[in-house]
Design a protein around this motif. Sequence first.
Motif, PDB file in Angstrom:
ATOM      1  N   VAL A 120     -68.160  55.514 -87.479  1.00  0.00           N
ATOM      2  CA  VAL A 120     -67.009  56.245 -88.017  1.00  0.00           C
ATOM      3  C   VAL A 120     -66.256  56.959 -86.901  1.00  0.00           C
ATOM      4  CG1 VAL A 120     -66.307  58.134 -89.545  1.00  0.00           C
ATOM      5  CG2 VAL A 120     -68.033  56.503 -90.303  1.00  0.00           C
ATOM      6  N   SER A 121     -66.983  57.574 -85.963  1.00  0.00           N
ATOM      7  CA  SER A 121     -66.341  58.299 -84.858  1.00  0.00           C
ATOM      8  C   SER A 121     -65.465  57.363 -84.022  1.00  0.00           C
ATOM      9  CB  SER A 121     -67.388  58.972 -83.979  1.00  0.00           C
ATOM     10  OG  SER A 121     -68.276  58.010 -83.438  1.00  0.00           O
ATOM     11  N   GLU A 122     -65.922  56.126 -83.817  1.00  0.00           N
ATOM     12  CA  GLU A 122     -65.131  55.155 -83.061  1.00  0.00           C
ATOM     13  C   GLU A 122     -63.864  54.776 -83.819  1.00  0.00           C
ATOM     14  OE1 GLU A 122     -68.484  52.671 -80.596  1.00  0.00           O
ATOM     15  OE2 GLU A 122     -68.258  52.240 -82.736  1.00  0.00           O
ATOM     16  N   ARG A 123     -63.997  54.592 -85.123  1.00  0.00           N
ATOM     17  CA  ARG A 123     -62.830  54.232 -85.936  1.00  0.00           C
ATOM     18  C   ARG A 123     -61.795  55.368 -85.939  1.00  0.00           C
ATOM     19  NH1 ARG A 123     -67.028  51.811 -89.057  1.00  0.00           N
ATOM     20  NH2 ARG A 123     -67.027  53.446 -90.639  1.00  0.00           N
ATOM     21  N   LEU A 124     -62.264  56.605 -86.076  1.00  0.00           N
ATOM     22  CA  LEU A 124     -61.339  57.750 -86.084  1.00  0.00           C
ATOM     23  C   LEU A 124     -60.637  57.917 -84.737  1.00  0.00           C
ATOM     24  CD1 LEU A 124     -63.372  60.385 -88.130  1.00  0.00           C
ATOM     25  CD2 LEU A 124     -61.324  59.139 -88.855  1.00  0.00           C
ATOM     26  N   ALA A 125     -61.396  57.826 -83.654  1.00  0.00           N
ATOM     27  CA  ALA A 125     -60.808  57.962 -82.319  1.00  0.00           C
ATOM     28  C   ALA A 125     -59.803  56.853 -82.059  1.00  0.00           C
ATOM     29  CB  ALA A 125     -61.895  57.947 -81.248  1.00  0.00           C
ATOM     30  N   SER A 126     -60.098  55.675 -82.534  1.00  0.00           N
ATOM     31  CA  SER A 126     -59.196  54.548 -82.318  1.00  0.00           C
ATOM     32  C   SER A 126     -57.925  54.675 -83.153  1.00  0.00           C
ATOM     33  CB  SER A 126     -59.924  53.235 -82.604  1.00  0.00           C
ATOM     34  OG  SER A 126     -60.947  53.064 -81.629  1.00  0.00           O
ATOM     35  N   LEU A 127     -58.038  55.259 -84.338  1.00  0.00           N
ATOM     36  CA  LEU A 127     -56.857  55.468 -85.187  1.00  0.00           C
ATOM     37  C   LEU A 127     -55.939  56.555 -84.633  1.00  0.00           C
ATOM     38  CD1 LEU A 127     -58.404  55.251 -88.774  1.00  0.00           C
ATOM     39  CD2 LEU A 127     -56.765  53.657 -87.728  1.00  0.00           C
ATOM     40  N   THR A 128     -56.497  57.470 -83.856  1.00  0.00           N
ATOM     41  CA  THR A 128     -55.686  58.568 -83.316  1.00  0.00           C
ATOM     42  C   THR A 128     -55.382  58.324 -81.832  1.00  0.00           C
ATOM     43  OG1 THR A 128     -57.718  59.845 -82.941  1.00  0.00           O
ATOM     44  CG2 THR A 128     -56.518  60.258 -84.982  1.00  0.00           C
ATOM     45  N   LEU A 129     -56.361  58.565 -80.977  1.00  0.00           N
ATOM     46  CA  LEU A 129     -56.150  58.424 -79.536  1.00  0.00           C
ATOM     47  C   LEU A 129     -55.872  56.975 -79.135  1.00  0.00           C
ATOM     48  CD1 LEU A 129     -58.973  60.828 -78.363  1.00  0.00           C
ATOM     49  CD2 LEU A 129     -56.508  61.235 -78.245  1.00  0.00           C
ATOM     50  N   GLY A 130     -56.579  56.042 -79.780  1.00  0.00           N
ATOM     51  CA  GLY A 130     -56.353  54.628 -79.471  1.00  0.00           C
ATOM     52  C   GLY A 130     -54.935  54.215 -79.786  1.00  0.00           C
ATOM     53  N   ARG A 136     -56.984  49.310 -79.707  1.00  0.00           N
ATOM     54  CA  ARG A 136     -57.653  49.453 -81.009  1.00  0.00           C
ATOM     55  C   ARG A 136     -59.095  49.927 -80.906  1.00  0.00           C
ATOM     56  NH1 ARG A 136     -57.511  44.391 -84.344  1.00  0.00           N
ATOM     57  NH2 ARG A 136     -59.247  45.283 -85.444  1.00  0.00           N
ATOM     58  N   ASP A 137     -59.680  49.925 -79.694  1.00  0.00           N
ATOM     59  CA  ASP A 137     -61.072  50.327 -79.507  1.00  0.00           C
ATOM     60  C   ASP A 137     -61.129  51.349 -78.371  1.00  0.00           C
ATOM     61  OD1 ASP A 137     -63.824  50.530 -79.299  1.00  0.00           O
ATOM     62  OD2 ASP A 137     -64.170  48.385 -79.069  1.00  0.00           O
ATOM     63  N   PHE A 138     -60.818  52.588 -78.710  1.00  0.00           N
ATOM     64  CA  PHE A 138     -60.671  53.647 -77.707  1.00  0.00           C
ATOM     65  C   PHE A 138     -61.942  53.872 -76.889  1.00  0.00           C
ATOM     66  CE2 PHE A 138     -60.563  58.140 -76.396  1.00  0.00           C
ATOM     67  CZ  PHE A 138     -59.379  58.127 -75.665  1.00  0.00           C
ATOM     68  N   PHE A 139     -63.108  53.732 -77.497  1.00  0.00           N
ATOM     69  CA  PHE A 139     -64.355  54.005 -76.778  1.00  0.00           C
ATOM     70  C   PHE A 139     -65.001  52.770 -76.165  1.00  0.00           C
ATOM     71  CE2 PHE A 139     -64.601  58.001 -79.425  1.00  0.00           C
ATOM     72  CZ  PHE A 139     -64.340  58.837 -78.358  1.00  0.00           C
ATOM     73  N   SER A 140     -64.329  51.645 -76.196  1.00  0.00           N
ATOM     74  CA  SER A 140     -64.878  50.468 -75.513  1.00  0.00           C
ATOM     75  C   SER A 140     -64.916  50.738 -74.014  1.00  0.00           C
ATOM     76  CB  SER A 140     -63.995  49.241 -75.767  1.00  0.00           C
ATOM     77  OG  SER A 140     -64.404  48.179 -74.917  1.00  0.00           O
ATOM     78  N   ASN A 141     -66.061  50.548 -73.408  1.00  0.00           N
ATOM     79  CA  ASN A 141     -66.146  50.645 -71.951  1.00  0.00           C
ATOM     80  C   ASN A 141     -66.214  49.261 -71.312  1.00  0.00           C
ATOM     81  OD1 ASN A 141     -65.945  53.367 -71.047  1.00  0.00           O
ATOM     82  ND2 ASN A 141     -67.776  53.750 -72.265  1.00  0.00           N
TER      83      ASN A 141
END
Length: 182
Positions: A120-130, A136-141
Amino acid sequence: MEGVSIVTATYCERENIGPLVERLRRALADLEHEVIVVDDSSPDGTYEEALKHADRVILLERAGQTKSLVEGIKAARYEVVVTMDADLENPPELVPALLRAFDELGCDVLVASRIALPRVSERLASLTLGKLVGVRDFFSNFRVYRRSLFESHDVKLGETFGGELLVYAWLRGFRLGEVVYE
């Protein structure tokens, strides 16, 4: 491209280091490369295992993933740097395709975004910061960087799981690109 540096930040990944490096070597057999493991003082022997497989191993103490990635990027020999997780969630076999896309798109940073984000945290971050930075995947490294653009960057926000690097790139006007994979 003269070569590529692969950087992975590790904590308790002893079991994955050998398979990761082996798969990277196969995938990059036709390209000069180096594998850099930045270990964050894993208590499970990751550092010692990495010494057997990687070209270079950097040992940090309680640095976190973001700082470990930055230190690995700074230590890279080549201008093009791929960062990826050591847990084999990021398929090493995709690295050549990412490098081609990086060249074709002419980016400074390329993000390999997963189609489905599990947390869920990844989806939320991607919807905002991403959405803000255009990925679309803000936390992808699983990313490709131009090393020289990050040589003077020091982590300022603490642990952001690599997110700070995307914001830094976006604020500086670097060209961001994205490839989506399943």
